[in-house]
Design a protein around this motif. Sequence first.
Motif, PDB file in Angstrom:
ATOM      1  N   VAL A 143       0.849  -1.191   0.000  1.00  0.00           N
ATOM      2  CA  VAL A 143       0.000   0.000   0.000  1.00  0.00           C
ATOM      3  C   VAL A 143       0.887   1.243   0.000  1.00  0.00           C
ATOM      4  N   VAL A 144       0.587   2.178  -0.892  1.00  0.00           N
ATOM      5  CA  VAL A 144       1.300   3.454  -0.896  1.00  0.00           C
ATOM      6  C   VAL A 144       0.688   4.317   0.201  1.00  0.00           C
ATOM      7  N   LEU A 145       1.505   4.724   1.154  1.00  0.00           N
ATOM      8  CA  LEU A 145       1.059   5.590   2.244  1.00  0.00           C
ATOM      9  C   LEU A 145       1.438   7.020   1.888  1.00  0.00           C
ATOM     10  N   VAL A 146       0.446   7.825   1.509  1.00  0.00           N
ATOM     11  CA  VAL A 146       0.695   9.221   1.153  1.00  0.00           C
ATOM     12  C   VAL A 146       0.573  10.033   2.432  1.00  0.00           C
ATOM     13  N   LEU A 147       1.691  10.592   2.863  1.00  0.00           N
ATOM     14  CA  LEU A 147       1.724  11.342   4.119  1.00  0.00           C
ATOM     15  C   LEU A 147       1.462  12.818   3.856  1.00  0.00           C
ATOM     16  N   ALA A 148       0.354  13.318   4.411  1.00  0.00           N
ATOM     17  CA  ALA A 148      -0.046  14.703   4.190  1.00  0.00           C
ATOM     18  C   ALA A 148      -0.447  15.364   5.503  1.00  0.00           C
ATOM     19  N   SER A 149       0.266  15.024   6.566  1.00  0.00           N
ATOM     20  CA  SER A 149      -0.073  15.533   7.896  1.00  0.00           C
ATOM     21  C   SER A 149       0.808  16.672   8.367  1.00  0.00           C
ATOM     22  N   GLY A 150       1.913  16.926   7.677  1.00  0.00           N
ATOM     23  CA  GLY A 150       2.879  17.920   8.156  1.00  0.00           C
ATOM     24  C   GLY A 150       2.317  19.332   8.164  1.00  0.00           C
ATOM     25  N   ARG A 151       2.965  20.169   8.937  1.00  0.00           N
ATOM     26  CA  ARG A 151       2.515  21.555   9.075  1.00  0.00           C
ATOM     27  C   ARG A 151       3.050  22.463   7.973  1.00  0.00           C
ATOM     28  N   GLY A 152       4.100  22.060   7.283  1.00  0.00           N
ATOM     29  CA  GLY A 152       4.637  22.876   6.195  1.00  0.00           C
ATOM     30  C   GLY A 152       5.241  24.183   6.661  1.00  0.00           C
ATOM     31  N   GLU A 153       5.880  24.158   7.831  1.00  0.00           N
ATOM     32  CA  GLU A 153       6.411  25.400   8.414  1.00  0.00           C
ATOM     33  C   GLU A 153       7.551  26.012   7.595  1.00  0.00           C
ATOM     34  N   ARG A 154       8.429  25.183   7.031  1.00  0.00           N
ATOM     35  CA  ARG A 154       9.538  25.731   6.232  1.00  0.00           C
ATOM     36  C   ARG A 154       9.006  26.428   4.981  1.00  0.00           C
ATOM     37  N   PHE A 155       7.949  25.878   4.387  1.00  0.00           N
ATOM     38  CA  PHE A 155       7.369  26.494   3.193  1.00  0.00           C
ATOM     39  C   PHE A 155       6.798  27.868   3.547  1.00  0.00           C
ATOM     40  N   ALA A 156       6.071  27.949   4.641  1.00  0.00           N
ATOM     41  CA  ALA A 156       5.512  29.237   5.083  1.00  0.00           C
ATOM     42  C   ALA A 156       6.631  30.233   5.391  1.00  0.00           C
ATOM     43  N   ALA A 157       7.681  29.753   6.050  1.00  0.00           N
ATOM     44  CA  ALA A 157       8.806  30.628   6.406  1.00  0.00           C
ATOM     45  C   ALA A 157       9.526  31.156   5.174  1.00  0.00           C
ATOM     46  N   SER A 158       9.457  30.399   4.056  1.00  0.00           N
ATOM     47  CA  SER A 158      10.130  30.833   2.835  1.00  0.00           C
ATOM     48  C   SER A 158       9.266  31.788   2.001  1.00  0.00           C
ATOM     49  N   GLY A 159       8.068  32.094   2.496  1.00  0.00           N
ATOM     50  CA  GLY A 159       7.197  33.030   1.789  1.00  0.00           C
ATOM     51  C   GLY A 159       5.954  32.421   1.192  1.00  0.00           C
ATOM     52  N   GLY A 160       5.728  31.140   1.421  1.00  0.00           N
ATOM     53  CA  GLY A 160       4.543  30.482   0.885  1.00  0.00           C
ATOM     54  C   GLY A 160       3.268  31.052   1.493  1.00  0.00           C
ATOM     55  N   ALA A 161       2.289  31.358   0.638  1.00  0.00           N
ATOM     56  CA  ALA A 161       1.042  31.976   1.098  1.00  0.00           C
ATOM     57  C   ALA A 161       0.002  30.943   1.529  1.00  0.00           C
ATOM     58  N   VAL A 162       0.153  29.693   1.067  1.00  0.00           N
ATOM     59  CA  VAL A 162      -0.770  28.625   1.432  1.00  0.00           C
ATOM     60  C   VAL A 162       0.063  27.442   1.920  1.00  0.00           C
ATOM     61  N   HIS A 163      -0.608  26.418   2.469  1.00  0.00           N
ATOM     62  CA  HIS A 163       0.111  25.208   2.860  1.00  0.00           C
ATOM     63  C   HIS A 163       0.753  24.617   1.610  1.00  0.00           C
ATOM     64  N   LYS A 164       1.954  24.078   1.745  1.00  0.00           N
ATOM     65  CA  LYS A 164       2.698  23.601   0.571  1.00  0.00           C
ATOM     66  C   LYS A 164       1.936  22.562  -0.239  1.00  0.00           C
ATOM     67  N   LEU A 165       1.138  21.719   0.406  1.00  0.00           N
ATOM     68  CA  LEU A 165       0.411  20.695  -0.333  1.00  0.00           C
ATOM     69  C   LEU A 165      -0.737  21.282  -1.155  1.00  0.00           C
ATOM     70  N   ARG A 166      -1.182  22.493  -0.782  1.00  0.00           N
ATOM     71  CA  ARG A 166      -2.246  23.176  -1.538  1.00  0.00           C
ATOM     72  C   ARG A 166      -1.681  24.200  -2.520  1.00  0.00           C
ATOM     73  N   ALA A 167      -0.356  24.321  -2.572  1.00  0.00           N
ATOM     74  CA  ALA A 167       0.270  25.286  -3.472  1.00  0.00           C
ATOM     75  C   ALA A 167       0.028  24.865  -4.914  1.00  0.00           C
ATOM     76  N   PRO A 168      -0.278  25.836  -5.794  1.00  0.00           N
ATOM     77  CA  PRO A 168      -0.510  25.502  -7.197  1.00  0.00           C
ATOM     78  C   PRO A 168       0.787  25.125  -7.912  1.00  0.00           C
ATOM     79  N   LEU A 169       0.668  24.103  -8.764  1.00  0.00           N
ATOM     80  CA  LEU A 169       1.799  23.623  -9.555  1.00  0.00           C
ATOM     81  C   LEU A 169       1.236  23.118 -10.884  1.00  0.00           C
ATOM     82  N   GLY A 170       1.446  23.880 -11.925  1.00  0.00           N
ATOM     83  CA  GLY A 170       1.034  23.450 -13.256  1.00  0.00           C
ATOM     84  C   GLY A 170      -0.419  23.045 -13.384  1.00  0.00           C
TER      85      GLY A 170
END
Length: 185
Positions: free
Chosen positions: A9-36
Amino acid sequence: MPTHPSAPVVLVLASGRGERFAASGGAVHKLRAPLGGATVLEHTLAAVRASGLPWHLEDVGHPGMGDSIAAAVRATAHAPGWLVLPGDLPLIRPDTLRTIAAALADCAVAMPVHQGERGHPVGFAAACLSSLMALTGEQGAASVVRKQAQQGRVRQVEVDDEGTVTDIDTVQDLERAAQLLAARG
């Protein structure tokens, strides 16, 4: 979720807080960030679905990576193995997931290596069940890998997939992933 009784089973882990992404200027949680045209997590899940392997999304908040892995393994304890895939690897290819799943046939732990760099997903055979369920804290499953390595039961699998090592921790990582995605066509 498709059911393949003999497939890990592939375990997709999506529980993290994404603090480094926010600290780098991310406006949304990294998993919700738009990509293509989709979000980071939507890209990851699309690859997982395309692999044909059974999967489980672990998106309940947990204190650390180890806690997330343990919860996901407990939820899928019937499985013959697991591929631990952080949700922030949007460029992972379905064939790489199948390759790591197949590699578990003759080892306890299988991990992809791309140009000398270890990546994800890391595959674990059923023999690792109790060790994975006992994980806590931030360290993830590194202790399980070390224990299996001491017994010669870890297999490194060379892959030609930059998606195994292209995780999104900062806005700059997201920009690099967008360039790689565009180059893929």
